[in-house]
Design an enzyme around this catalytic site. Structure first.
Site, PDB file in Angstrom:
ATOM      1  N   ASP A   1      37.281  37.278   0.322  1.00 35.09           N
ATOM      2  CA  ASP A   1      37.326  37.737   1.707  1.00 35.09           C
ATOM      3  C   ASP A   1      38.336  38.879   1.778  1.00 35.09           C
ATOM      4  OD1 ASP A   1      37.208  37.834   4.615  1.00 35.09           O
ATOM      5  OD2 ASP A   1      36.435  35.796   4.531  1.00 35.09           O
TER       6      ASP A   1
ATOM      7  N   HIS B   1      37.009  41.904   0.498  1.00 37.47           N
ATOM      8  CA  HIS B   1      36.425  42.587   1.661  1.00 37.47           C
ATOM      9  C   HIS B   1      37.340  43.679   2.199  1.00 37.47           C
ATOM     10  CE1 HIS B   1      33.512  39.006   2.669  1.00 37.47           C
ATOM     11  NE2 HIS B   1      33.443  39.413   1.412  1.00 37.47           N
TER      12      HIS B   1
END
Length: 528
Positions: free
Chosen positions: A336, A359
């Site tokens: 993430d 991310h």
């Protein structure tokens, strides 16, 4: 009668003779005694004279001098001295070795507390949670103490809180060994939000060359379908024109189906001042790896986070309600956001960080469930990103309030990044979200020296219809496409206002120069 008289005369004569003989012997004995005494006195006098004459020829090393006591006179040669046999030495009992102290160090009071001295086994099988609790309880009482987790040991530790607020200041948690999380569901009960937690402390440092291993694969595999996932996936269209509803999961293993649905953060700091994390590695967390909540004065450097790129919701570093934060010289690989900056954060400086997979570095998501969000004075610079979904991003939910202002993204090097520059005010990590007019206000956002390669879209600026983004500045943007397996798109802008201070590659003609014609005056709804 004449015979009796003669006998009486004889007896008297005999008695007189005996008396006379006794007197003579007594007289002779007295004369002999006097003679011996005179002879002995003369000998002693002569000896004293010789000794006195002899002593004049030597130096006297004592103050005032000392007189030598004459030896007693002997008429016979002295017998040779016989050395007495030595008396046996008394037996001395060897000192007993004290047991390991529950703390050791210099000074009168111990300041170092090794978990091994509190009963930890470090064999990777025995539950060492209580030993860690005992070591912390002892260290908590001593200012500037150190809890030692020694190298070459593996400690199995369940959920634990190293808590204040009555602990002394400036405690060091020296982590050189490995701490592993239980893979059995029993220690987690129905679900716990954090695994290792430090709360309400002043001057807490976690440092060393050790590892915190969350062993999270069992949690990742059991991720419910309704668990949130990154909404930017909707922008990524593979070349075969199919969109993945859910991200791919790692291969299942024997741990699947056992863990509670609530996933813990590996290491969390709450309500603390002057927090430092350095040197350690955090890996395979069930969810977020390192979280700071309601902290002031945070420094993170020279540490690393490591988890697979497809591990769901495993943020590297998560900041929330924290101020005066410095993150640098750190490597973050996760599933993430490498760094996630949430509401309540200000004065955050992030530089010299490697990010990927992951991310990217994000502000948000903010304003979920119509909440108010406030973020200000954020600097992210000198970053290397490789194989990440996003580069630098701001994401907010519809219906929120508050504002984000004073943000600088500078000197970001991207390599094979899908979406290097993103503002998304329509963020939704569920399958459906309703449209709302309220929004978190964005202003004063600068992107400069963003360079490298992208695989989907170089710029995506999607701002609120009712509250456009203002003060968006783009400078020295140089992004080149690298087609791999996704459709490529041109830059996209919606309700985004600001300026281009230099030419960009590719041209970003969609940014509207200046301010919106119906610029809404900021109300109390937006003020933080």
């Amino acid at each position: 009668m004449k015979g009796v008289g003669l006998r009486r005369l004889t007896f008297m004569f005999l008695v007189a003779f005996l008396v006379w003989s006794s007197s003579i012997e007594t007289c002779i004995a007295r004369k002999s005694k006097h003679w011996r005494q005179r002879r002995h006195a003369a000998s002693v006098s002569l000896y004293k004279k010789k000794t006195k004459d002899h002593s004049h020829g030597h130096h006297n090393y004592h103050n005032g001098g000392t007189k030598t006591k004459p030896p007693p006179y002997k008429t016979t040669p002295p017998s040779p001295k016989v050395k007495a046999p030595p008396s046996p030495k008394p037996k001395v009992k060897a000192p007993s070795i004290p047991p390991p102290q529950k703390g050791y160090g210099n000074g009168q009071q111990s300041k170092v507390f090794d978990v091994l001295h509190f009963g930890a086994k470090g064999d990777g099988k025995t539950d060492d949670t209580k030993a860690f609790q005992a070591a912390w309880a002892a260290a908590c009482k001593v200012q500037a103490s150190t809890v030692v987790v020694p190298a070459k040991f593996i400690f199995l530790v369940g959920p634990i809180s190293f808590s204040g607020p009555y602990c002394q200041a400036n405690i060091v948690f020296q982590l050189d060994g490995t701490i592993i999380a239980p893979t059995d569901s029993k220690p987690w009960g129905k679900g716990i939000l954090q695994w290792l937690e430090f709360t309400k402390l002043k001057g807490i440092t976690v440092q060393g060359k050790g590892i915190i291993d969350g062993r999270g694969s069992g949690w990742w595999l059991d991720a419910p379908y309704e668990d949130p996932y990154d909404d930017e996936r909707k922008l990524i269209i593979p070349l075969n024109n199919t969109v993945q509803e859910r991200p791919p999961m790692p291969a299942r293993n024997e741990l699947s189906g056992k863990m509670p649905s609530i996933k813990p953060t590996a290491l969390r700091f709450y309500g603390s001042f002057n927090v430092t994390v350095t040197g350690i590695t955090i890996q395979n967390s069930p969810q977020c790896h390192l979280k700071f909540d309601n902290c002031i004065g945070v420094v993170v450097h020279d540490m690393s986070v490591s988890s697979p790129g497809d591990s769901p919701n495993t943020d590297g570093i998560h900041l929330q309600n924290s101020k005066d934060v410095l993150i640098h010289a750190t490597s973050l690989a996760c599933g993430d956001d490498c760094v996630s900056i949430q509401t309540g954060c200000s004065n955050v400086y992030i530089h010299n960080v490697n990010c990927g997979p992951g991310h990217g570095i994000s502000i948000g998501s903010l304003g979920k469930d119509n909440t108010k969000a406030c973020v200000s004075n954020i600097t992210v610079r000198d970053i290397m990103m490789h194989n990440t979904m996003n580069g630098v991003r701001i994401k907010t939910w519809q219906g929120g309030s508050g504002n984000v202002q004073g943000v600088l993204f500078s000197n970001i090097q991207v390599s094979e990044v899908q979406l290097p520059i993103v503002i998304d005010q329509f963020y939704c990590d569920k399958r459906t979200c309703k449209n709302q007019t309220a929004a978190v206000a964005l202003s004063g956002i600068t992107y400069e020296k963003i360079r490298g390669t992208y695989t989907v879209k170089p710029v995506h600026l999607a701002c609120s219809d009712s509250l456009p983004c203002i003060g968006v500045t783009l400078s020295a943007i140089q992004l080149k496409p690298m087609q791999e397996r996704y459709h490529l798109y041109d830059p996209f802008c919606w309700q985004s206002y600001g300026e281009l201070t230099t030419p960009t590659v590719p041209p970003i003609a969609c940014l509207q120069i200046g301010k919106p014609p119906n610029n809404r005056v900021q109300s109390n709804y937006d003020v933080c």
